[in-house]
Write a protein that holds these residues in place. Structure first.
Motif, mmCIF file in Angstrom:
data_model
loop_
_atom_site.group_PDB
_atom_site.id
_atom_site.type_symbol
_atom_site.label_atom_id
_atom_site.label_comp_id
_atom_site.label_asym_id
_atom_site.label_seq_id
_atom_site.Cartn_x
_atom_site.Cartn_y
_atom_site.Cartn_z
ATOM 1 N N ARG A 102 9.773 -11.698 -2.829
ATOM 2 C CA ARG A 102 10.172 -13.102 -2.830
ATOM 3 C C ARG A 102 10.676 -13.493 -1.447
ATOM 4 N N LEU A 143 16.023 -9.038 3.897
ATOM 5 C CA LEU A 143 15.546 -7.847 4.621
ATOM 6 C C LEU A 143 15.677 -8.061 6.123
ATOM 7 N N ILE A 165 14.098 -12.306 -0.666
ATOM 8 C CA ILE A 165 14.193 -10.881 -0.316
ATOM 9 C C ILE A 165 13.748 -10.673 1.132
ATOM 10 N N TRP A 196 10.755 1.527 1.141
ATOM 11 C CA TRP A 196 11.930 0.950 0.484
ATOM 12 C C TRP A 196 11.536 -0.321 -0.282
ATOM 13 N N VAL A 197 10.808 -1.200 0.401
ATOM 14 C CA VAL A 197 10.367 -2.445 -0.239
ATOM 15 C C VAL A 197 8.835 -2.483 -0.140
#
Lengths: 275, 484
Positions: free
Chosen positions: A175, A182, A178, A89-90
């Protein structure tokens, strides 16, 4: 442990070990390829571990929930699953494998040392709620592990940013904002899973012991863990905590998970002596 | 928050102290002699004491009221705002302004398709040379949170009902034994409910108790046939097992533990029966044994049962826990002196001094819990709703996007604004991707599957220029709320 299960398990452990080495190479020599290789080896390890679980499940006739070895097998599978899902996802979070893979190796090693013989399911475990209870417990604990990992990454990256000297790998991370969000999402997911775990456990306990809550050490610490993450969530959502203090909070709250899972095996509890 | 922290702290402290209710008499005695302060602290701050104390119950009540009030206030506020059409004027958390070198019609269509693909609820507003798309999603998240908190109140209420109505007691039955259930027949004084009746008069009998083993080693099944005869003489029978409770008039019988009960027949030389009873052996560990006193004599019998006897290296041992060849290892003390020590297989009689001891039969005993809890359905429903609320909260979180497209010469000027209360960084990334998609040459991999076929004038159908706030337009996206 059957031969086939052993082959899959040890191949999975080998892939995990190689993946960890690749991560180390990536970190030490600042090679992106190392991180990528570690990630893919993590995928291979999960696939092999899944095969080992299927073989064991078929042989023992029940889901892998009895004893330390089976718990380690199932637990590490969930940790890898959530880590790989998050990485998909990331992609910037794939570097978390540097922490996750050795944790998986240690847990599996501890499980294997505790005796991998397959045993039939004892009567207290013969409940449909067991699967719900265990699956969601692992989903919750895996999420909380990643929350602490994300918190650590946040702190490392934040410190490097403050010094103005980010390495090439840190620059590849998402970043800080983020990472922070998360962690918040993982806390929400973990808390929801933890609630399912407690609810399923309570219903199971009522059939087994005639009461849904008895303030047993395991139950109490599971509630304390729930409260710890509930407070963390409230501090973030209601009081707007974010940044380093929220990251530290996420790391500190994981202590409750460790006490619940490992610490309480050492004390007298109705959970450790079901009959 | 403070209440939650305080409650957690109390619980942590409580679990760090030994729990006197789970300790044996020997452990309690040792603690009293060696660590009297710890024992005192456990009595005052131990988890079982704390959770039954008035301050803790008040804390729970306070938490319940506080949760109920906060949730009620939030829900009412939300409903009032919705009815009045007055949203909270919150600033945008992300914005972009850029030139898209294409016709505004094309840019608008693409923006609309992008938002619809991401499952936003969209509303359009058109003025001369200007189009605005207001998009929102995730408003269900608030209701998930409200449901979760309301469910917590239900759980608290269920726990309160449990505290008032819960009945709990334990009975010990040997195979073939019938017990008339009253307070005296429970092993410990049962927890009587403050509201609702106690256990109704009934006679309970234990039929067959059958542990099942696999490979002569692993216990895989434990069930008991139970028969109940109520006050009217009506017979109810069923199976009560571990994890498989038997229901009776709102009560639950569940099996917790089993053990062996050998029948002892002890006689003196005159043929008088001194003891003719099944004795429930509790300890089955190899390094321990049970002992009991024979009433009216100075005899003390220490017994250890080997269910499937087979000597191992010259010592008594058992092959399995299944009673295939039961043998008792006995030591009989007469006024402090050993008068017999040896093995007694099932059916054999041993002689010592002026007594005889026969091991005549072997049965199982079962330790049953008898409980009733009217709070359980409320707590269960509360927990299910809480889980539902949390997952709704996880999957739906409010965010809104506003796309403004203005004609700018041959091309168009686009303003993207977005607001997300909890995940502004994620929204920022989403807007970045949206900008890339709307910028010429950066359409990228996005190919809208379905672009609504309508022209620039088509937008006018959804908006009334005289009244810019049409019913279908989300009212939370007013330009005045924008802070650029």
């Amino acid at each position: 442990m059957s031969l086939l299960e052993g082959i899959f398990l040890w191949a999975g452990i080998g892939a995990c070990l190689l993946g960890f080495c690749a991560y180390l190479v990536g970190l030490v020599f600042r090679r992106e390829a190392g991180i990528a290789a570690g990630w893919w080896l993590g995928m291979v390890s999960l696939a092999l571990q899944s095969a080992a679980i299927v073989v064991r499940w078929t042989a023992s006739g029940h889901s892998p929930v009895v004893g330390r070895y089976e718990n380690a097998l199932a637990g590490t599978w969930f940790i890898m699953l959530i880590f790989l899902t998050l990485g998909r996802w990331v992609p910037g979070t794939r570097v978390l494998g540097t922490v996750v893979l050795p944790v998986v190796l240690l847990m599996l090693g501890y499980g294997i040392m505790s005796g991998p013989e397959a045993e039939p399911l004892p009567p207290p475990w013969q409940s449909n709620w067991l699967a719900v209870h265990v699956v969601f417990a692992w989903l919750a604990y895996s999420s909380f592990l990643l929350v602490s990992g994300l918190g650590a990454l946040y702190l490392v990256k934040g410190r490097a940013e403050a010094r103005g000297g980010e390495g090439s790998l840190l620059r590849r991370l998402p970043r800080c904002a983020i990472l922070d969000e998360l962690a918040l999402r993982m806390i929400m997911f973990g808390l929801a899973s933890h609630t399912v775990m407690i609810a399923a456990g309570a219903i199971w306990a009522h059939g087994l012991w005639g009461r849904y809550w008895g303030w047993d050490p395991v139950e109490t610490w599971s509630l304390i863990t729930w409260l710890a993450y509930g407070i963390t969530l409230h501090l973030r959502l209601t009081l707007g905590w974010k940044g380093p203090r929220a990251a530290w909070l996420g790391i500190a709250a994981f202590a409750a998970v460790l006490v619940t899972f490992y610490g309480l095996g050492l004390v007298a509890s109705i959970h450790t002596q079901l009959l | 928050m403070l209440l939650l922290s305080l409650g957690s702290l109390v619980l942590v402290l409580g679990t760090m102290l030994p729990d006197a209710s789970r300790m044996t008499e020997g452990q309690l005695l040792w603690l009293a002699q060696e660590r009297p302060v710890v024992l005192w602290l456990a009595g005052v701050l131990g988890i079982q004491t704390v959770v039954r104390s008035t301050p803790f119950l008040l804390l729970i009540a306070w938490l319940m009221v506080s949760t109920a009030v906060c949730t009620g206030t939030r829900v009412m506020g939300r409903l009032r705002r919705r009815d009045a059409g007055a949203p909270l004027p919150r600033p945008f958390t992300a914005q972009h302004r850029f030139s898209a070198g294409r016709e505004p019609e094309i840019v608008s269509r693409e923006a609309l398709a992008l938002l619809e693909k991401r499952r936003y609820r969209v509303a359009l507003e058109r003025a001369e040379g200007y189009l605005r798309i207001a998009a929102t999603k995730g408003s269900l998240g608030f209701w998930g949170s409200a449901l979760f908190h309301a469910s917590l109140v239900a759980v608290f209420a269920g726990a309160l009902i449990s505290g008032l109505t819960r009945f709990s007691g334990y009975i010990l039955l040997t195979e073939g034994q019938t017990l008339f259930l009253d307070d005296a027949s429970f092993l410990r004084t049962p927890d009587r409910p403050k509201v609702g009746g106690s256990f109704p008069p009934a006679a309970v009998s234990l039929g067959r108790l059958a542990p099942e083993y696999r490979d002569d080693r692993y216990l895989v099944g434990l069930n008991a046939d139970v028969e109940l005869r109520d006050g009217n003489g009506e017979l109810v029978w069923g199976s009560a097992g571990v994890n498989r409770p038997m229901a009776y008039q709102g009560f639950q019988f569940h099996l917790e533990r089993v053990g062996f009960a050998p029948a002892f027949l002890i006689r003196d030389t005159s043929g008088r029966d001194l003891l003719d009873a099944y004795v429930n052996l509790v300890v089955l560990r190899e390094d321990q044994e049970d002992s009991f006193r024979v009433p009216g004599t100075g005899l003390v019998v220490r017994a250890r049962l080997y269910p499937d006897f087979r000597p191992h290296l010259g010592f008594p041992a058992t092959r399995s826990p299944i009673p295939r060849n039961p043998v008792l290892d006995l030591v009989v003390m007469d006024r402090g002196r050993t008068s017999y020590s040896g093995l007694a297989p099932l059916g054999q009689t041993v002689h010592f001094g002026e007594y005889t001891l026969a091991f005549s039969d072997l049965r199982y005993w079962g330790y049953f819990g008898v409980t009733r809890d009217w709070g359980l359905p409320v707590v269960t429903a509360g927990m299910f709703l809480a889980v539902l609320g949390l997952f709704v909260r996880f999957f739906f979180y409010e965010k809104s996007v506003c796309v403004e497209v203005r004609r700018d010469g041959r091309g168009s000027e686009v303003a993207l604004h977005g607001r997300s209360r909890y995940f502004p960084a994620f929204l920022e990334e989403e807007l970045d991707r949206m900008r890339e998609s709307l910028t010429p040459g950066a359409f990228g991999s996005f190919r809208p599957r379905r672009i609504r076929q309508f022209g620039w004038s088509g937008f006018a159908r959804t908006s009334d220029p005289a009244n810019p706030r049409t019913p279908e337009q989300p009212n939370i996206l007013r330009p005045k709320a924008r802070r650029v």
